[in-house]
Design a protein around this motif. Structure first.
Motif, PDB file in Angstrom:
ATOM      1  N   LEU A   1       0.925  -1.258  -0.055  1.00  0.00           N
ATOM      2  CA  LEU A   1       0.372  -0.063  -0.095  1.00  0.00           C
ATOM      3  C   LEU A   1       0.725   0.969   0.138  1.00  0.00           C
ATOM      4  O   LEU A   1       1.230   1.172   0.588  1.00  0.00           O
ATOM      5  CB  LEU A   1      -0.980   0.217   1.109  1.00  0.00           C
ATOM      6  CG  LEU A   1      -1.755  -1.240   1.656  1.00  0.00           C
ATOM      7  CD1 LEU A   1      -3.131  -1.255   2.353  1.00  0.00           C
ATOM      8  CD2 LEU A   1      -2.637  -1.619   0.041  1.00  0.00           C
ATOM      9  N   HIS A   2       0.352   2.167  -0.454  1.00  0.00           N
ATOM     10  CA  HIS A   2       1.130   3.336  -0.708  1.00  0.00           C
ATOM     11  C   HIS A   2       0.860   4.136   0.261  1.00  0.00           C
ATOM     12  O   HIS A   2      -0.367   4.499  -0.184  1.00  0.00           O
ATOM     13  CB  HIS A   2       1.506   4.076  -1.946  1.00  0.00           C
ATOM     14  CG  HIS A   2       1.881   5.005  -2.481  1.00  0.00           C
ATOM     15  ND1 HIS A   2       0.977   6.422  -3.399  1.00  0.00           N
ATOM     16  CD2 HIS A   2       3.643   5.312  -2.697  1.00  0.00           C
ATOM     17  CE1 HIS A   2       2.329   7.738  -3.339  1.00  0.00           C
ATOM     18  NE2 HIS A   2       3.416   6.445  -2.513  1.00  0.00           N
ATOM     19  N   ALA A   3       2.041   4.998   0.636  1.00  0.00           N
ATOM     20  CA  ALA A   3       0.789   6.258   1.712  1.00  0.00           C
ATOM     21  C   ALA A   3       2.531   7.383   1.189  1.00  0.00           C
ATOM     22  O   ALA A   3       2.900   7.465   0.789  1.00  0.00           O
ATOM     23  CB  ALA A   3       1.767   5.493   2.637  1.00  0.00           C
ATOM     24  N   MET A   4       1.549   9.097   1.993  1.00  0.00           N
ATOM     25  CA  MET A   4       2.789   9.726   1.569  1.00  0.00           C
ATOM     26  C   MET A   4       2.409  10.404   3.115  1.00  0.00           C
ATOM     27  O   MET A   4       1.566  11.145   3.402  1.00  0.00           O
ATOM     28  CB  MET A   4       1.758  10.904   0.529  1.00  0.00           C
ATOM     29  CG  MET A   4       2.441  10.481  -1.170  1.00  0.00           C
ATOM     30  SD  MET A   4       3.193  10.455  -1.421  1.00  0.00           S
ATOM     31  CE  MET A   4       4.081  12.119  -1.688  1.00  0.00           C
ATOM     32  N   VAL A   5       3.714  10.479   3.649  1.00  0.00           N
ATOM     33  CA  VAL A   5       3.755  10.902   4.684  1.00  0.00           C
ATOM     34  C   VAL A   5       4.701  12.540   5.186  1.00  0.00           C
ATOM     35  O   VAL A   5       5.379  12.905   4.449  1.00  0.00           O
ATOM     36  CB  VAL A   5       4.874  10.281   5.703  1.00  0.00           C
ATOM     37  CG1 VAL A   5       5.112  10.786   7.324  1.00  0.00           C
ATOM     38  CG2 VAL A   5       4.378   8.630   5.488  1.00  0.00           C
ATOM     39  N   HIS A   6       3.877  12.802   5.695  1.00  0.00           N
ATOM     40  CA  HIS A   6       4.556  14.131   6.762  1.00  0.00           C
ATOM     41  C   HIS A   6       4.996  14.045   7.716  1.00  0.00           C
ATOM     42  O   HIS A   6       3.894  13.796   8.986  1.00  0.00           O
ATOM     43  CB  HIS A   6       2.977  15.583   6.355  1.00  0.00           C
ATOM     44  CG  HIS A   6       3.364  15.977   5.373  1.00  0.00           C
ATOM     45  ND1 HIS A   6       4.201  17.584   5.046  1.00  0.00           N
ATOM     46  CD2 HIS A   6       2.999  16.418   4.305  1.00  0.00           C
ATOM     47  CE1 HIS A   6       3.372  17.956   4.118  1.00  0.00           C
ATOM     48  NE2 HIS A   6       2.831  17.246   3.377  1.00  0.00           N
ATOM     49  N   PRO A   7       6.270  14.329   7.866  1.00  0.00           N
ATOM     50  CA  PRO A   7       6.686  14.082   9.715  1.00  0.00           C
ATOM     51  C   PRO A   7       6.120  14.785  10.373  1.00  0.00           C
ATOM     52  O   PRO A   7       6.239  14.430  11.880  1.00  0.00           O
ATOM     53  CB  PRO A   7       8.078  13.867   9.131  1.00  0.00           C
ATOM     54  CG  PRO A   7       8.039  14.526   8.239  1.00  0.00           C
ATOM     55  CD  PRO A   7       7.403  14.818   7.534  1.00  0.00           C
TER      56      PRO A   7
ATOM     57  N   ARG B   1      -1.662   4.386  -5.823  1.00  0.00           N
ATOM     58  CA  ARG B   1      -0.738   3.487  -6.552  1.00  0.00           C
ATOM     59  C   ARG B   1      -0.390   2.047  -5.595  1.00  0.00           C
ATOM     60  O   ARG B   1       0.502   1.524  -5.802  1.00  0.00           O
ATOM     61  CB  ARG B   1       0.821   4.340  -5.551  1.00  0.00           C
ATOM     62  CG  ARG B   1       1.058   5.361  -6.835  1.00  0.00           C
ATOM     63  CD  ARG B   1       1.696   6.221  -6.503  1.00  0.00           C
ATOM     64  NE  ARG B   1       1.446   7.503  -7.243  1.00  0.00           N
ATOM     65  CZ  ARG B   1       2.721   8.907  -6.903  1.00  0.00           C
ATOM     66  NH1 ARG B   1       4.207   8.481  -6.178  1.00  0.00           N
ATOM     67  NH2 ARG B   1       2.809   9.434  -8.158  1.00  0.00           N
ATOM     68  N   SER B   2      -1.357   1.593  -4.831  1.00  0.00           N
ATOM     69  CA  SER B   2      -1.151   0.738  -3.931  1.00  0.00           C
ATOM     70  C   SER B   2      -1.781  -0.788  -4.803  1.00  0.00           C
ATOM     71  O   SER B   2      -2.807  -0.077  -5.555  1.00  0.00           O
ATOM     72  CB  SER B   2      -2.395   0.821  -2.960  1.00  0.00           C
ATOM     73  OG  SER B   2      -1.993   1.740  -2.536  1.00  0.00           O
ATOM     74  N   ALA B   3      -1.527  -1.654  -4.755  1.00  0.00           N
ATOM     75  CA  ALA B   3      -1.934  -3.064  -5.657  1.00  0.00           C
ATOM     76  C   ALA B   3      -3.441  -3.752  -5.265  1.00  0.00           C
ATOM     77  O   ALA B   3      -3.592  -3.423  -3.512  1.00  0.00           O
ATOM     78  CB  ALA B   3      -0.243  -4.326  -4.810  1.00  0.00           C
ATOM     79  N   PRO B   4      -3.483  -3.888  -6.287  1.00  0.00           N
ATOM     80  CA  PRO B   4      -5.194  -4.001  -5.695  1.00  0.00           C
ATOM     81  C   PRO B   4      -5.465  -5.408  -4.620  1.00  0.00           C
ATOM     82  O   PRO B   4      -4.310  -6.255  -4.502  1.00  0.00           O
ATOM     83  CB  PRO B   4      -5.394  -4.602  -7.116  1.00  0.00           C
ATOM     84  CG  PRO B   4      -4.271  -5.045  -7.634  1.00  0.00           C
ATOM     85  CD  PRO B   4      -3.268  -4.184  -7.470  1.00  0.00           C
ATOM     86  N   ASP B   5      -6.584  -6.058  -4.203  1.00  0.00           N
ATOM     87  CA  ASP B   5      -6.568  -6.773  -3.463  1.00  0.00           C
ATOM     88  C   ASP B   5      -7.386  -8.485  -3.856  1.00  0.00           C
ATOM     89  O   ASP B   5      -8.436  -7.715  -4.202  1.00  0.00           O
ATOM     90  CB  ASP B   5      -7.471  -6.203  -1.819  1.00  0.00           C
ATOM     91  CG  ASP B   5      -7.866  -7.363  -0.735  1.00  0.00           C
ATOM     92  OD1 ASP B   5      -7.199  -8.361  -0.939  1.00  0.00           O
ATOM     93  OD2 ASP B   5      -8.567  -7.163   0.046  1.00  0.00           O
ATOM     94  N   PRO B   6      -6.855  -9.585  -4.370  1.00  0.00           N
ATOM     95  CA  PRO B   6      -7.170 -10.051  -5.125  1.00  0.00           C
ATOM     96  C   PRO B   6      -8.676 -10.620  -4.192  1.00  0.00           C
ATOM     97  O   PRO B   6      -9.183 -11.701  -4.628  1.00  0.00           O
ATOM     98  CB  PRO B   6      -6.328 -11.438  -4.596  1.00  0.00           C
ATOM     99  CG  PRO B   6      -4.859 -11.309  -4.861  1.00  0.00           C
ATOM    100  CD  PRO B   6      -5.486  -9.415  -4.212  1.00  0.00           C
ATOM    101  N   GLY B   7      -8.787 -11.265  -2.697  1.00  0.00           N
ATOM    102  CA  GLY B   7      -9.172 -11.572  -1.746  1.00  0.00           C
ATOM    103  C   GLY B   7     -10.939 -10.701  -1.269  1.00  0.00           C
ATOM    104  O   GLY B   7     -11.156 -10.715  -0.479  1.00  0.00           O
ATOM    105  N   GLY B   8     -10.851  -9.461  -2.264  1.00  0.00           N
ATOM    106  CA  GLY B   8     -11.982  -8.607  -2.468  1.00  0.00           C
ATOM    107  C   GLY B   8     -11.764  -6.903  -1.406  1.00  0.00           C
ATOM    108  O   GLY B   8     -10.473  -7.030  -0.994  1.00  0.00           O
TER     109      GLY B   8
END
Length: 279
Positions: A19-25, A71-78
């Motif tokens: 999973l793609h995240a963007m971070v402001h520290p 940008r996050s990968a799909p979920d084959p589990g639904g």
């Protein structure tokens, strides 16, 4: 910061998806909770672009893409509500023990409620922004479900024709260039509409069960921000929001007077203020 929404970081879920995240520290040496943002049904992290950087001036602020969006990968589990809440808890696990403030917009509201109920000890507060709520009976009628199916079908066709961003061109106005480029690449794709359709397949049925067995939030502080503009549907939505805060021992209801549903874009300062009140 090289991007309006901070620096990228990847989170690996318990079953190996990225999973793609963007971070402001946050400012150097900051103390206090971390804020994690959960977007609406078909939205990416970019929907928080006017809110996250302002919060990030004070505390750590993280926006991520749910599986199959951005940008996050799909979920084959639904894409059940249960699995989406699991993913959010995996995001929290990745970034440390907390405490966390969770902010959820629209369909993101039930997701953060479910995730918080599973690990309430690390949640410092919830800010629900014009959330989908099971107290709104209109969500479960035939007319709403028929309209949703029609909307999903039309969106899929428009995405295949490359026209979906024309319909939502208002979301591309008056935003930073880097966020606009992200949205143009990621938000109006066939993959996005496919994920939205998979989420919708079970979402309302799961939510309907909450009318009799809702997630238990205990004494977690809860703020609901409602849009102030709209007709009859708006009144019913806001009534459900009032109901939600009355069930919380630390509930607060705020109206974004100049907004409809897209409060994170039209009145981000209202959300920023309510998040910072909890810190």
């Amino acid at each position: 910061m090289t991007h309006t929404q901070g620096e990228p970081e990847w989170v690996v879920t318990r079953d190996g998806r990225r999973l793609h995240a963007m971070v402001h520290p946050g400012p150097e040496g900051f103390t206090g909770p971390t804020v994690v943002f959960e977007a609406g049904a078909a939205a990416t992290r970019s929907s928080w672009a006017a809110v996250q950087p302002e919060v990030g001036r004070h505390i750590r602020a993280i926006a991520y893409d749910r599986s199959g969006l951005g940008r996050s990968a799909p979920d084959p589990g639904g894409r059940t509500l249960h699995r989406m809440a699991d993913d959010l808890n995996d995001v929290l696990d990745h970034f440390g023990p907390g405490p966390y403030i969770l902010a959820g917009h629209s369909a993101g509201g039930p997701i953060v409620r479910q995730a918080a109920a599973r690990r309430p000890e690390r949640i410092a507060g919830l800010v629900l922004v014009d959330p989908t709520d099971e107290a709104a009976e209109v969500l479960f009628g035939r007319a709403f479900r028929t309209g949703e199916r029609l909307m999903l079908g039309v969106s899929g066709v428009l995405a295949r024709l490359g026209l979906l961003k024309v319909v939502f061109r208002g979301l591309l106005r008056d935003i930073p260039d880097d966020v606009r480029r992200d949205l143009e690449r990621e938000a109006f794709t066939v993959g996005t509409t496919r994920t939205h359709r998979e989420q919708a397949r079970t979402f309302l049925d799961e939510l309907a069960l909450w009318r009799h067995d809702p997630p238990m939030l205990g004494d977690i502080p809860l703020t609901v921000v409602s849009g102030g503009l709209g007709g009859g549907m708006r009144a019913r939505a806001n009534a459900s929001h009032v109901h939600r805060v009355t069930l919380s021992p630390a509930g607060r209801h705020v109206i974004a007077e100049r907004s409809g549903h897209y409060v994170p874009k039209t009145e981000p300062e209202v959300i920023v203020r309510e998040i910072l009140r909890m810190t």
